[in-house]
Design a protein around this motif. Structure first.
Motif, mmCIF file in Angstrom:
data_model
loop_
_atom_site.group_PDB
_atom_site.id
_atom_site.type_symbol
_atom_site.label_atom_id
_atom_site.label_comp_id
_atom_site.label_asym_id
_atom_site.label_seq_id
_atom_site.Cartn_x
_atom_site.Cartn_y
_atom_site.Cartn_z
ATOM 1 N N UNK A 1 0.793 -1.210 0.113
ATOM 2 C CA UNK A 1 0.131 0.129 0.051
ATOM 3 C C UNK A 1 0.761 1.485 0.010
ATOM 4 N N UNK A 2 2.212 1.016 0.127
ATOM 5 C CA UNK A 2 2.832 2.616 0.077
ATOM 6 C C UNK A 2 2.968 3.111 -1.347
ATOM 7 N N UNK A 3 3.160 4.320 -1.158
ATOM 8 C CA UNK A 3 3.153 5.311 -2.342
ATOM 9 C C UNK A 3 4.665 5.334 -2.871
ATOM 10 N N UNK A 4 4.941 4.931 -3.998
ATOM 11 C CA UNK A 4 6.500 4.785 -4.295
ATOM 12 C C UNK A 4 6.512 5.654 -5.957
ATOM 13 N N UNK A 5 7.609 6.296 -6.153
ATOM 14 C CA UNK A 5 7.887 6.975 -7.387
ATOM 15 C C UNK A 5 9.095 6.398 -7.821
ATOM 16 N N UNK A 6 8.748 6.341 -9.551
ATOM 17 C CA UNK A 6 10.038 5.814 -10.403
ATOM 18 C C UNK A 6 10.344 6.993 -10.973
ATOM 19 N N UNK A 7 11.334 7.633 -10.688
ATOM 20 C CA UNK A 7 11.757 8.736 -11.381
ATOM 21 C C UNK A 7 12.377 8.526 -12.729
ATOM 22 N N UNK A 8 11.965 8.768 -13.791
ATOM 23 C CA UNK A 8 12.441 8.447 -15.174
ATOM 24 C C UNK A 8 12.191 7.014 -15.490
ATOM 25 N N UNK A 9 10.922 6.715 -15.596
ATOM 26 C CA UNK A 9 10.261 5.313 -15.441
ATOM 27 C C UNK A 9 10.154 4.553 -17.093
ATOM 28 N N UNK A 10 10.801 5.102 -18.038
ATOM 29 C CA UNK A 10 10.471 4.304 -19.253
ATOM 30 C C UNK A 10 9.140 4.263 -19.612
ATOM 31 N N UNK A 11 9.295 2.863 -20.210
ATOM 32 C CA UNK A 11 7.861 2.424 -20.557
ATOM 33 C C UNK A 11 7.062 1.576 -19.317
ATOM 34 N N UNK A 12 7.821 1.758 -18.298
ATOM 35 C CA UNK A 12 7.290 1.050 -16.968
ATOM 36 C C UNK A 12 7.525 -0.289 -16.438
ATOM 37 N N UNK A 13 8.431 -0.848 -17.391
ATOM 38 C CA UNK A 13 8.877 -2.290 -16.859
ATOM 39 C C UNK A 13 9.150 -2.569 -15.554
ATOM 40 N N UNK A 14 10.220 -1.743 -14.836
ATOM 41 C CA UNK A 14 10.279 -1.984 -13.337
ATOM 42 C C UNK A 14 9.303 -1.523 -12.497
ATOM 43 N N UNK A 15 8.640 -0.713 -12.730
ATOM 44 C CA UNK A 15 7.621 -0.059 -12.018
ATOM 45 C C UNK A 15 6.347 -1.192 -11.868
ATOM 46 N N UNK A 16 6.033 -1.640 -12.935
ATOM 47 C CA UNK A 16 4.993 -2.926 -13.040
ATOM 48 C C UNK A 16 5.756 -4.143 -12.290
ATOM 49 N N UNK A 17 6.928 -4.442 -12.449
ATOM 50 C CA UNK A 17 7.513 -5.465 -11.795
ATOM 51 C C UNK A 17 7.334 -5.360 -10.164
ATOM 52 N N UNK A 18 7.903 -4.111 -9.909
ATOM 53 C CA UNK A 18 8.019 -3.901 -8.375
ATOM 54 C C UNK A 18 6.614 -3.637 -7.910
ATOM 55 N N UNK A 19 5.819 -3.246 -8.470
ATOM 56 C CA UNK A 19 4.270 -2.962 -7.915
ATOM 57 C C UNK A 19 3.923 -4.482 -7.647
ATOM 58 N N UNK A 20 3.926 -5.302 -8.482
ATOM 59 C CA UNK A 20 3.492 -6.850 -8.266
ATOM 60 C C UNK A 20 4.334 -7.322 -7.164
ATOM 61 N N UNK A 21 5.699 -7.242 -7.223
ATOM 62 C CA UNK A 21 6.188 -7.770 -6.087
ATOM 63 C C UNK A 21 6.293 -7.475 -4.773
ATOM 64 N N UNK A 22 5.931 -6.023 -4.571
ATOM 65 C CA UNK A 22 5.831 -5.513 -3.381
ATOM 66 C C UNK A 22 4.355 -5.180 -2.929
ATOM 67 N N UNK A 23 3.269 -5.441 -3.880
ATOM 68 C CA UNK A 23 1.905 -4.693 -3.502
ATOM 69 C C UNK A 23 1.967 -3.379 -3.073
ATOM 70 N N UNK A 24 2.591 -2.657 -3.972
ATOM 71 C CA UNK A 24 2.648 -1.106 -3.498
ATOM 72 C C UNK A 24 2.091 -0.244 -4.621
ATOM 73 N N UNK A 25 1.711 1.153 -4.480
ATOM 74 C CA UNK A 25 1.209 1.875 -5.584
ATOM 75 C C UNK A 25 2.243 2.778 -6.234
ATOM 76 N N UNK A 26 2.454 2.636 -7.521
ATOM 77 C CA UNK A 26 3.459 3.101 -8.157
ATOM 78 C C UNK A 26 3.151 4.129 -9.057
ATOM 79 N N UNK A 27 3.837 5.381 -9.246
ATOM 80 C CA UNK A 27 3.816 6.343 -10.188
ATOM 81 C C UNK A 27 5.077 6.746 -10.758
#
Length: 304
Positions: free
Chosen positions: A101-127
């Protein structure tokens, strides 16, 4: 990748640049760089145009050949490139200590591969923060395909001037992204500002190692070509990055050259003959930072 997926990427070649303007965009991009007569200060002054041209031109090629996560990773023997990239991202998430549930920021996220993987891995909310229109539109489509629309979102903005209130995020990470900043200290200050007190910033950064000799013309040529090939205004030394983090307010918890201990060469995916002239001169650096009351990771850092 399916045939239809490949065709989707073909339609995106050039990003938001009109087909008839692609060649001139390539020429203008090249002219920013030293090996084509460019100037360091001009690149920094025009970094928004330079980086946007770069990612408009290369994004579809990156995705077709590399996948959805545009970064390198230390790689074990017997491990695929995709597996090493996921492990690299999971390691970063674990260093941040992410909680559901934490709010997490990906600075310079590209097309979002890492943020999708980390969101699923940690169950967090990614921007994901990105200043490239085409990459955001592609990322939104991939969010829909992967079924993460509710946990992963994007904001189009310059990471030198983030449109967020102070102390917005529970954690922040950047993967080979802040290397595009024209002024690293002010970039880190912005990250520090939007990070909650006591929380962490984690990053993987391109750096020149101590083996780099600024008086060596061959080293300078290699550095210039890496900047050209990666859309970078400059490549800083490890010491410069660490100093900028501390001046921004972070406490560096840990940092290391992740290329040194990699069982397989970091550049292996680009070179089937296992040879690269940039070996031991350019490297990726991981930091974890703490922001006193806030923590960040460049390796690992925390905010005070």
């Amino acid at each position: 990748m399916s045939k239809s997926g490949a065709l989707d990427l073909v339609s995106g070649v050039g990003g938001s640049i009109e087909r008839k303007e692609v060649f001139s965009a390539v020429q203008k991009y090249e002219k920013y760089h030293v090996c084509h007569g460019g100037d360091d200060e001009e690149r920094k002054a025009n970094y928004t145009d330079m980086v946007n041209k770069y990612y408009d031109l290369v994004t579809s090629f990156y995705e077709y050949g590399w996948g959805e996560s545009f970064h390198f990773a230390p790689r074990w023997k017997g491990e695929s490139l995709r597996e090493s990239i996921k492990r690299h991202e999971h390691f970063l998430a674990l260093q941040l200590g992410l909680k559901k549930g934490q709010k997490v920021l990906d600075v310079g996220c590209g097309i979002g591969g890492p943020l999708r993987e980390i969101a699923r891995f940690s169950d967090t909310l990614l921007t994901g923060l990105n200043n490239n229109e085409y990459q955001i539109s592609r990322g939104e489509e991939l969010n829909r395909i992967r079924g993460v629309d509710n946990s992963c979102t994007y904001v189009k903005a310059d990471f030198m001037r983030m449109p967020f209130s102070d102390s917005t995020f529970d954690a922040i990470f950047a993967i080979e992204a802040t290397c595009h900043a024209p002024d690293l200290l002010n970039c880190y200050k912005e990250i520090y500002r939007v990070l909650k007190p006591g929380q962490c910033f984690a990053a993987y950064e391109w750096c020149v190692t101590d083996s780099f000799d600024p008086m060596n013309q061959e080293h300078q040529r290699i550095k210039g070509e890496v900047e050209l090939g990666n859309g970078l205004p400059d490549i800083r030394s490890m010491g410069q990055c660490l100093e900028a983090l501390k001046l921004a307010g972070f406490e560096v918890i840990c940092e290391k050259d992740v290329a040194v201990d990699s069982p397989l060469p970091w550049h292996l995916p680009l070179d089937k003959d296992y040879f690269s002239p940039i070996k031991a001169k350019i490297s990726e650096r991981f930091f974890f930072l703490s922001a006193g009351q806030n923590i960040g990771v460049f390796g690992t850092c925390s905010r005070r």
